[in-house]
Design a protein around this motif. Sequence first.
Motif, PDB file in Angstrom:
ATOM      1  N   SER A 143       0.835  -1.211   0.000  1.00 51.13           N
ATOM      2  CA  SER A 143       0.000   0.000   0.000  1.00 51.13           C
ATOM      3  C   SER A 143       0.870   1.261   0.000  1.00 51.13           C
ATOM      4  CB  SER A 143      -0.899   0.021   1.233  1.00 51.13           C
ATOM      5  OG  SER A 143      -0.103   0.282   2.368  1.00 51.13           O
ATOM      6  N   GLY A 144       2.119   1.095   0.433  1.00 53.02           N
ATOM      7  CA  GLY A 144       2.998   2.264   0.582  1.00 53.02           C
ATOM      8  C   GLY A 144       2.927   2.860   1.979  1.00 53.02           C
ATOM      9  N   GLY A 145       1.916   2.413   2.747  1.00 60.02           N
ATOM     10  CA  GLY A 145       1.783   2.883   4.131  1.00 60.02           C
ATOM     11  C   GLY A 145       1.304   4.327   4.205  1.00 60.02           C
ATOM     12  N   PRO A 146       1.153   4.845   5.429  1.00 57.11           N
ATOM     13  CA  PRO A 146       0.604   6.194   5.601  1.00 57.11           C
ATOM     14  C   PRO A 146       1.552   7.298   5.143  1.00 57.11           C
ATOM     15  CG  PRO A 146       1.272   5.248   7.717  1.00 57.11           C
ATOM     16  CD  PRO A 146       1.408   4.158   6.708  1.00 57.11           C
ATOM     17  N   PHE A 147       2.835   6.985   4.960  1.00 52.12           N
ATOM     18  CA  PHE A 147       3.817   8.041   4.651  1.00 52.12           C
ATOM     19  C   PHE A 147       4.341   7.932   3.219  1.00 52.12           C
ATOM     20  CE2 PHE A 147       4.753   7.100   9.342  1.00 52.12           C
ATOM     21  CZ  PHE A 147       3.687   7.896   9.755  1.00 52.12           C
ATOM     22  N   ARG A 148       3.562   7.308   2.374  1.00 55.62           N
ATOM     23  CA  ARG A 148       3.984   7.002   1.001  1.00 55.62           C
ATOM     24  C   ARG A 148       4.511   8.223   0.252  1.00 55.62           C
ATOM     25  NH1 ARG A 148       0.855   6.990  -3.837  1.00 55.62           N
ATOM     26  NH2 ARG A 148      -0.926   7.638  -2.583  1.00 55.62           N
ATOM     27  N   THR A 149       3.817   9.348   0.382  1.00 51.77           N
ATOM     28  CA  THR A 149       4.174  10.515  -0.434  1.00 51.77           C
ATOM     29  C   THR A 149       4.820  11.636   0.384  1.00 51.77           C
ATOM     30  OG1 THR A 149       1.968  11.407  -0.057  1.00 51.77           O
ATOM     31  CG2 THR A 149       2.266  10.105  -2.057  1.00 51.77           C
ATOM     32  N   MET A 150       5.098  11.371   1.640  1.00 54.71           N
ATOM     33  CA  MET A 150       5.562  12.435   2.531  1.00 54.71           C
ATOM     34  C   MET A 150       7.016  12.839   2.255  1.00 54.71           C
ATOM     35  SD  MET A 150       4.741  12.217   6.531  1.00 54.71           S
ATOM     36  CE  MET A 150       3.014  12.463   6.786  1.00 54.71           C
ATOM     37  N   SER A 151       7.314  14.131   2.390  1.00 54.17           N
ATOM     38  CA  SER A 151       8.692  14.606   2.178  1.00 54.17           C
ATOM     39  C   SER A 151       9.573  14.145   3.349  1.00 54.17           C
ATOM     40  CB  SER A 151       8.723  16.129   2.109  1.00 54.17           C
ATOM     41  OG  SER A 151       8.405  16.653   3.392  1.00 54.17           O
ATOM     42  N   ILE A 152      10.877  14.157   3.121  1.00 53.53           N
ATOM     43  CA  ILE A 152      11.808  13.752   4.186  1.00 53.53           C
ATOM     44  C   ILE A 152      11.631  14.668   5.398  1.00 53.53           C
ATOM     45  CG2 ILE A 152      14.262  13.580   4.812  1.00 53.53           C
ATOM     46  CD1 ILE A 152      14.826  12.650   2.008  1.00 53.53           C
ATOM     47  N   GLU A 153      11.420  15.945   5.144  1.00 51.40           N
ATOM     48  CA  GLU A 153      11.249  16.909   6.238  1.00 51.40           C
ATOM     49  C   GLU A 153      10.003  16.566   7.067  1.00 51.40           C
ATOM     50  OE1 GLU A 153      10.013  20.855   5.834  1.00 51.40           O
ATOM     51  OE2 GLU A 153      10.635  20.913   7.954  1.00 51.40           O
ATOM     52  N   ALA A 154       8.896  16.283   6.377  1.00 50.99           N
ATOM     53  CA  ALA A 154       7.656  15.942   7.087  1.00 50.99           C
ATOM     54  C   ALA A 154       7.810  14.616   7.832  1.00 50.99           C
ATOM     55  CB  ALA A 154       6.499  15.871   6.092  1.00 50.99           C
ATOM     56  N   LEU A 155       8.567  13.697   7.249  1.00 48.54           N
ATOM     57  CA  LEU A 155       8.756  12.386   7.902  1.00 48.54           C
ATOM     58  C   LEU A 155       9.462  12.516   9.246  1.00 48.54           C
ATOM     59  CD1 LEU A 155       9.780  10.014   4.959  1.00 48.54           C
ATOM     60  CD2 LEU A 155       7.759   9.820   6.404  1.00 48.54           C
ATOM     61  N   SER A 156      10.286  13.549   9.381  1.00 48.27           N
ATOM     62  CA  SER A 156      11.033  13.700  10.641  1.00 48.27           C
ATOM     63  C   SER A 156      10.102  14.112  11.782  1.00 48.27           C
ATOM     64  CB  SER A 156      12.157  14.717  10.454  1.00 48.27           C
ATOM     65  OG  SER A 156      11.587  15.994  10.237  1.00 48.27           O
ATOM     66  N   LYS A 157       8.866  14.489  11.440  1.00 47.64           N
ATOM     67  CA  LYS A 157       7.959  14.965  12.500  1.00 47.64           C
ATOM     68  C   LYS A 157       6.787  14.025  12.753  1.00 47.64           C
ATOM     69  CE  LYS A 157       8.948  19.755  11.313  1.00 47.64           C
ATOM     70  NZ  LYS A 157       8.763  20.260   9.969  1.00 47.64           N
ATOM     71  N   VAL A 158       6.756  12.861  12.116  1.00 45.46           N
ATOM     72  CA  VAL A 158       5.559  12.023  12.279  1.00 45.46           C
ATOM     73  C   VAL A 158       5.473  11.469  13.695  1.00 45.46           C
ATOM     74  CG1 VAL A 158       5.434  11.392   9.845  1.00 45.46           C
ATOM     75  CG2 VAL A 158       6.616   9.874  11.435  1.00 45.46           C
ATOM     76  N   THR A 159       4.254  11.264  14.162  1.00 45.37           N
ATOM     77  CA  THR A 159       4.012  10.809  15.532  1.00 45.37           C
ATOM     78  C   THR A 159       3.586   9.339  15.539  1.00 45.37           C
ATOM     79  OG1 THR A 159       1.683  11.336  15.418  1.00 45.37           O
ATOM     80  CG2 THR A 159       3.159  13.107  16.150  1.00 45.37           C
ATOM     81  N   LYS A 160       3.457   8.806  16.741  1.00 44.59           N
ATOM     82  CA  LYS A 160       2.989   7.421  16.881  1.00 44.59           C
ATOM     83  C   LYS A 160       1.572   7.293  16.319  1.00 44.59           C
ATOM     84  CE  LYS A 160       2.268   5.380  21.047  1.00 44.59           C
ATOM     85  NZ  LYS A 160       2.710   4.841  22.346  1.00 44.59           N
ATOM     86  N   ALA A 161       0.742   8.281  16.614  1.00 42.78           N
ATOM     87  CA  ALA A 161      -0.649   8.230  16.106  1.00 42.78           C
ATOM     88  C   ALA A 161      -0.649   8.200  14.584  1.00 42.78           C
ATOM     89  CB  ALA A 161      -1.429   9.428  16.617  1.00 42.78           C
ATOM     90  N   ASP A 162       0.240   8.983  13.947  1.00 50.58           N
ATOM     91  CA  ASP A 162       0.324   8.979  12.475  1.00 50.58           C
ATOM     92  C   ASP A 162       0.711   7.583  11.975  1.00 50.58           C
ATOM     93  OD1 ASP A 162      -0.129  11.730  12.453  1.00 50.58           O
ATOM     94  OD2 ASP A 162       2.025  12.204  12.504  1.00 50.58           O
ATOM     95  N   ALA A 163       1.702   6.987  12.625  1.00 46.38           N
ATOM     96  CA  ALA A 163       2.208   5.680  12.170  1.00 46.38           C
ATOM     97  C   ALA A 163       1.164   4.585  12.368  1.00 46.38           C
ATOM     98  CB  ALA A 163       3.494   5.328  12.922  1.00 46.38           C
TER      99      ALA A 163
END
Length: 393
Positions: free
Chosen positions: A178-198
């Motif tokens: 599926s690519g998961g919830p962060f499939r299209t996210m930028s590297i910068e945005a990925l550094s801020k993802v939370t447990k709830a997001d994951a």
Amino acid sequence: MSNFTSPKAATVSIFGSTGSIGRQALDVIRDSADPPQVHALSANSNFEALCVQIGEFRPKVVVVGSLAMAHQVSERFAWLECRVGAEGLSQSAGEAEIALNAVVGFAGLSVTMGAVRAGRRLALANKESLVAAGPVVRKAMENSRAEIVPVDSEHAAIHQCLRAGRVTEVERLILTSSGGPFRTMSIEALSKVTKADALRHPTWAMGPKITVDSSTLMNKALEIIEAVELFSVRPDQVEVVVHPESIVHSMVGFVDGSLLAQLSQPDMRLPIAYALGYPQRLAPAYGALDFAEELALHFEAPRREIFRGLDFAYGALEVGRGAPAWLNAINEVAVTNFLEDRINWGDIYPVIAESLELFMPVDLNSAQDVMDLDQIARVRCLEVIDKKFASPR
Ligand code: NDP
Ligand code: MG
């Protein structure tokens, strides 16, 4: 991995029955016109949910995670045989005709080994046991009537597509992700993802460990190794393609260029029922597609430079000698520490990469060898986390 195909089973045991897959397996049994008898159920610590299941399915045996819980269960159900821990799982897995392994993580090894040694059908959701102990499971299967029918949706899809050709006609297996919830996210945005997001998966509702694994694509990494073990193909024959809709569950490419796929709505009850019923197909239908509604399917390449697990999996397969077991163990430790808020999502890959550096190859000849290696990997990985990523407990 298939040594025989048995007629429809009369008895089945569900290990990890209180989890996401376990509950859906009980749904399938509930929905069946001619349900098999449930021989054993198991839970780690969820006493209340297990008691409700015992009341409904009246198993002969249950396996629980602690002696204290065993006493509690025995007090409530005096007629029931109650077993504990890894030994209880491995003994019970050899008793019914089918053992459905829906335990999460490396703890599922006891079920896998118990079923395979006893020559049973292993309906396998617990990929971690096969990833870690592939060579040992393979050896145990050589002298046994056991067969493994995958429950993991991608591998269940491949299992079905493979029925359309000979083994020698298979060119490649294509695992969809599926690519998961962060499939299209930028590297910068990925550094801020939370447990709830994951923990918010776009297409599947699953237990926390596999949901986190899906967010890092480590789930797909484990599935590459799982596919190599299940279908005896070379690692370079297994490809991964991102397919955000989770409708095409995987594909098999044959030497003549034909590509066969299995499609349905994302619904794990379908592969569960397939693994219980194989070689028959059981009604009712789960996840059937309705073409009266618009259906668009998209495919794209995974971002391997970010989701490094895919390369780790190919690397571990190339190195062999316990490397897949090491990768599985350190991933499990990283995920546990993420779920316990000790490390951030962005730390998971650095922790895995550093812990991989500490790998020492060994020959895996027995389940004990696998357990020893798993234990060492866990200790090393925790040291990496404590030293660099989190304050010690
Ligand atoms: P869950 O976390 O929902 O359930 C896990 C089950 O295992 C529970 O019954 C739990 O008991 C039990 N368990 C946990 N720890 C132990 C232990 N140490 N010893 C024995 N039993 C234990 O997981 P899922 O159902 O999501 O996943 C199960 C397996 O299936 C995993 O390997 C996963 O990768 C695989 N899978 C899952 C899919 C899904 O859609 N969920 C899809 C494809 C594969 P308790 O409730 O008491 O804690
Ligand atoms: Mg899967």
